[in-house]
Scaffold this motif. Structure first.
Motif, PDB file in Angstrom:
ATOM      1  N   UNK A 247      -3.424  11.063   8.061  1.00  0.00           N
ATOM      2  CA  UNK A 247      -2.917  12.539   7.100  1.00  0.00           C
ATOM      3  C   UNK A 247      -1.750  11.935   6.896  1.00  0.00           C
ATOM      4  N   UNK A 248      -0.835  10.946   7.215  1.00  0.00           N
ATOM      5  CA  UNK A 248       0.352  10.862   6.796  1.00  0.00           C
ATOM      6  C   UNK A 248       0.204   9.684   5.927  1.00  0.00           C
ATOM      7  N   UNK A 249      -0.655   8.760   5.462  1.00  0.00           N
ATOM      8  CA  UNK A 249      -0.646   8.277   4.955  1.00  0.00           C
ATOM      9  C   UNK A 249      -1.396   8.200   3.634  1.00  0.00           C
ATOM     10  N   UNK A 250      -0.499   7.402   2.120  1.00  0.00           N
ATOM     11  CA  UNK A 250      -0.412   8.117   0.976  1.00  0.00           C
ATOM     12  C   UNK A 250      -0.799   6.872   0.195  1.00  0.00           C
ATOM     13  N   UNK A 251      -1.482   6.849  -1.462  1.00  0.00           N
ATOM     14  CA  UNK A 251      -0.655   6.121  -2.424  1.00  0.00           C
ATOM     15  C   UNK A 251      -2.854   5.260  -1.334  1.00  0.00           C
ATOM     16  N   UNK A 252      -2.071   3.907  -1.578  1.00  0.00           N
ATOM     17  CA  UNK A 252      -3.605   2.709  -1.544  1.00  0.00           C
ATOM     18  C   UNK A 252      -4.045   2.921  -0.571  1.00  0.00           C
ATOM     19  N   UNK A 253      -2.438   2.504   0.638  1.00  0.00           N
ATOM     20  CA  UNK A 253      -3.360   2.775   1.944  1.00  0.00           C
ATOM     21  C   UNK A 253      -3.990   4.373   2.426  1.00  0.00           C
ATOM     22  N   UNK A 254      -3.701   5.689   1.674  1.00  0.00           N
ATOM     23  CA  UNK A 254      -4.867   6.484   2.195  1.00  0.00           C
ATOM     24  C   UNK A 254      -6.305   5.862   1.524  1.00  0.00           C
ATOM     25  N   UNK A 255      -6.221   5.782   0.515  1.00  0.00           N
ATOM     26  CA  UNK A 255      -7.924   5.526  -0.356  1.00  0.00           C
ATOM     27  C   UNK A 255      -8.128   4.307   0.222  1.00  0.00           C
ATOM     28  N   UNK A 278       5.830  -9.043   4.848  1.00  0.00           N
ATOM     29  CA  UNK A 278       5.547  -8.632   6.313  1.00  0.00           C
ATOM     30  C   UNK A 278       6.866  -7.216   6.776  1.00  0.00           C
ATOM     31  N   UNK A 279       7.684  -7.138   6.140  1.00  0.00           N
ATOM     32  CA  UNK A 279       8.536  -6.769   6.023  1.00  0.00           C
ATOM     33  C   UNK A 279       8.871  -5.250   5.892  1.00  0.00           C
ATOM     34  N   UNK A 280       8.279  -5.210   4.199  1.00  0.00           N
ATOM     35  CA  UNK A 280       7.908  -3.848   3.676  1.00  0.00           C
ATOM     36  C   UNK A 280       7.273  -3.327   4.427  1.00  0.00           C
ATOM     37  N   UNK A 281       5.724  -3.981   5.456  1.00  0.00           N
ATOM     38  CA  UNK A 281       4.699  -2.843   6.008  1.00  0.00           C
ATOM     39  C   UNK A 281       5.202  -3.072   7.522  1.00  0.00           C
ATOM     40  N   UNK A 287       6.978   4.072  10.183  1.00  0.00           N
ATOM     41  CA  UNK A 287       7.112   5.068  10.173  1.00  0.00           C
ATOM     42  C   UNK A 287       6.407   6.418  10.502  1.00  0.00           C
ATOM     43  N   UNK A 288       5.082   5.264  10.803  1.00  0.00           N
ATOM     44  CA  UNK A 288       4.008   6.567  11.610  1.00  0.00           C
ATOM     45  C   UNK A 288       4.358   6.311  12.425  1.00  0.00           C
ATOM     46  N   UNK A 289       4.804   6.044  13.542  1.00  0.00           N
ATOM     47  CA  UNK A 289       5.277   5.313  15.012  1.00  0.00           C
ATOM     48  C   UNK A 289       4.524   5.163  15.893  1.00  0.00           C
ATOM     49  N   UNK A 290       3.824   5.925  16.576  1.00  0.00           N
ATOM     50  CA  UNK A 290       2.828   5.196  17.657  1.00  0.00           C
ATOM     51  C   UNK A 290       1.979   6.024  17.394  1.00  0.00           C
ATOM     52  N   UNK A 291       1.552   6.429  15.900  1.00  0.00           N
ATOM     53  CA  UNK A 291      -0.252   6.800  15.289  1.00  0.00           C
ATOM     54  C   UNK A 291      -1.306   5.700  14.805  1.00  0.00           C
ATOM     55  N   UNK A 292      -0.375   4.105  14.599  1.00  0.00           N
ATOM     56  CA  UNK A 292      -1.212   3.629  14.311  1.00  0.00           C
ATOM     57  C   UNK A 292      -1.033   2.170  15.090  1.00  0.00           C
ATOM     58  N   UNK A 302       3.177  -8.884  15.705  1.00  0.00           N
ATOM     59  CA  UNK A 302       4.717  -9.888  16.577  1.00  0.00           C
ATOM     60  C   UNK A 302       5.280  -8.532  16.114  1.00  0.00           C
ATOM     61  N   UNK A 303       5.287  -8.505  14.558  1.00  0.00           N
ATOM     62  CA  UNK A 303       6.511  -8.301  14.034  1.00  0.00           C
ATOM     63  C   UNK A 303       6.978  -6.623  14.563  1.00  0.00           C
ATOM     64  N   UNK A 304       6.244  -6.266  14.661  1.00  0.00           N
ATOM     65  CA  UNK A 304       5.366  -4.586  14.810  1.00  0.00           C
ATOM     66  C   UNK A 304       6.134  -4.348  16.242  1.00  0.00           C
TER      67      UNK A 304
END
Length: 317
Positions: A247-255, A278-281, A287-292, A302-304
């Motif tokens: 529900x918190x995804x927006x833009x291209x990710x939501x589509x 990788x950095x931006x994503x 920002x979604x925490x433990x929801x993704x 690994x970066x996450x």
């Protein structure tokens, strides 16, 4: 429909001067024969226009003739006043010009349409910039706009994101675009796109240039946006997202979630989402925490995990 087209012919001839039947037909998306019939109707109505035959011929209104805007629908009249965004006009140095133009249009409208246009202005306001970003100062915007209008070459020092950051450029500015509260100038050679707020020094030259006849600012900008988004989303990530995260995804990710998502027995959705670097994503997904949960690519997963461990260490105890 025909009455609206007749008014359009009058306004075209009034603003552009002489036009051929073929040019009018292309502009109005009708046949040349339809234009001839419309011209006969305007003649019969007493409109003072005349036509010349030959290569340099065309239709033209008698000099000094002006039509009142009685052919506008209420929606068209309202759109005229809704389309004048005061903030950008003021940034271009055209605030008072826009106000004067709207005043003249309002004076030319019949009383009913004048009242409708007033209601539109009173009830709708367009504010282009986004919420969470302060407007960038654009001290050279007026000078760039003047160079665009008068076809003058620009010599400038420009700051870009890659090394070397500060560069000298000689530009032929074809047009200005306002996108999400930020001004861009489309300029040759190329043409390429430059942010006006990143101009550090500017000199308007006496040298003049001509914009190519086949250059279409709107068409170029649409193509530029398509290329930009294609470059921006050059890879994909396979993820699992909770209902709250989805529900918190927006833009291209939501589509992409809507297009590729498969709801699993635990209620989470497995999907393929477009990603940038990788950095931006990583920042966006954190920002979604433990929801993704990132499944692929392994480098992003690994970066996450590394970032999450670093956050936990900093905030432990």
């Amino acid at each position: 429909m025909r009455a609206s087209r007749l008014v359009s012919i009058l306004l075209l001839l009034q603003t552009r001067g002489r036009m051929t039947a073929s040019e009018l037909a292309d502009e109005l998306e009708v046949s040349v024969r339809t234009v001839y019939r419309d011209m006969d109707a305007l003649h019969a109505a007493g409109v003072p226009l005349y036509g010349d035959a030959g290569h340099r011929g065309g239709y033209q209104l008698l000099e000094g003739y002006r039509t009142r805007l009685t052919g506008l629908s209420s929606e068209e009249a309202g759109a005229l006043f809704l389309s004048g965004i005061p903030g950008p006009a003021a940034e271009l140095g055209l605030g008072s010009v826009l106000a004067a133009a709207q005043l003249r249009v309002r004076a030319a409208l019949p009383p009913a349409l004048r009242e409708q246009a007033g209601r539109i202005q009173a009830r709708f306001h367009l504010d282009a910039p986004g919420w969470y970003a302060e407007a960038d100062p654009v001290p050279f915007l007026s000078a760039v706009a003047d160079a665009v209008w008068n076809g003058r070459v620009l010599q400038l020092r420009y700051r870009r994101w890659q090394e070397p950051t500060d560069v000298e450029r000689r530009l032929e500015p074809y047009g200005l675009v306002l996108k999400a509260g930020r001004w861009y100038v489309v300029a040759a050679p190329g043409p390429r796109v430059y942010r006006v707020d990143q101009i550090l020094e500017l000199g308007v030259q006496e040298e003049e240039f001509t914009v190519p006849e086949d250059f279409d600012l709107l068409g170029y900008w649409q193509g530029y946006q398509a290329e930009f988004h294609a470059w921006l989303h050059s890879a994909d990530a396979v993820v699992r997202v909770s209902p709250d995260g989805a529900a918190r995804l927006t833009g291209a990710a939501a589509r992409s979630l809507d297009a590729s998502g498969e709801v699993q027995p635990d209620g989470w959705t497995r999907a393929v989402l477009p990603i940038e670097s990788l950095d931006h994503t990583c920042r966006e997904f954190l920002a979604l925490g433990a929801e993704i949960e990132v499944i692929e690519p392994a480098a992003l997963r690994e970066r996450m995990a590394e970032t999450a461990r670093a956050i936990a260490a900093l905030n432990a105890g």
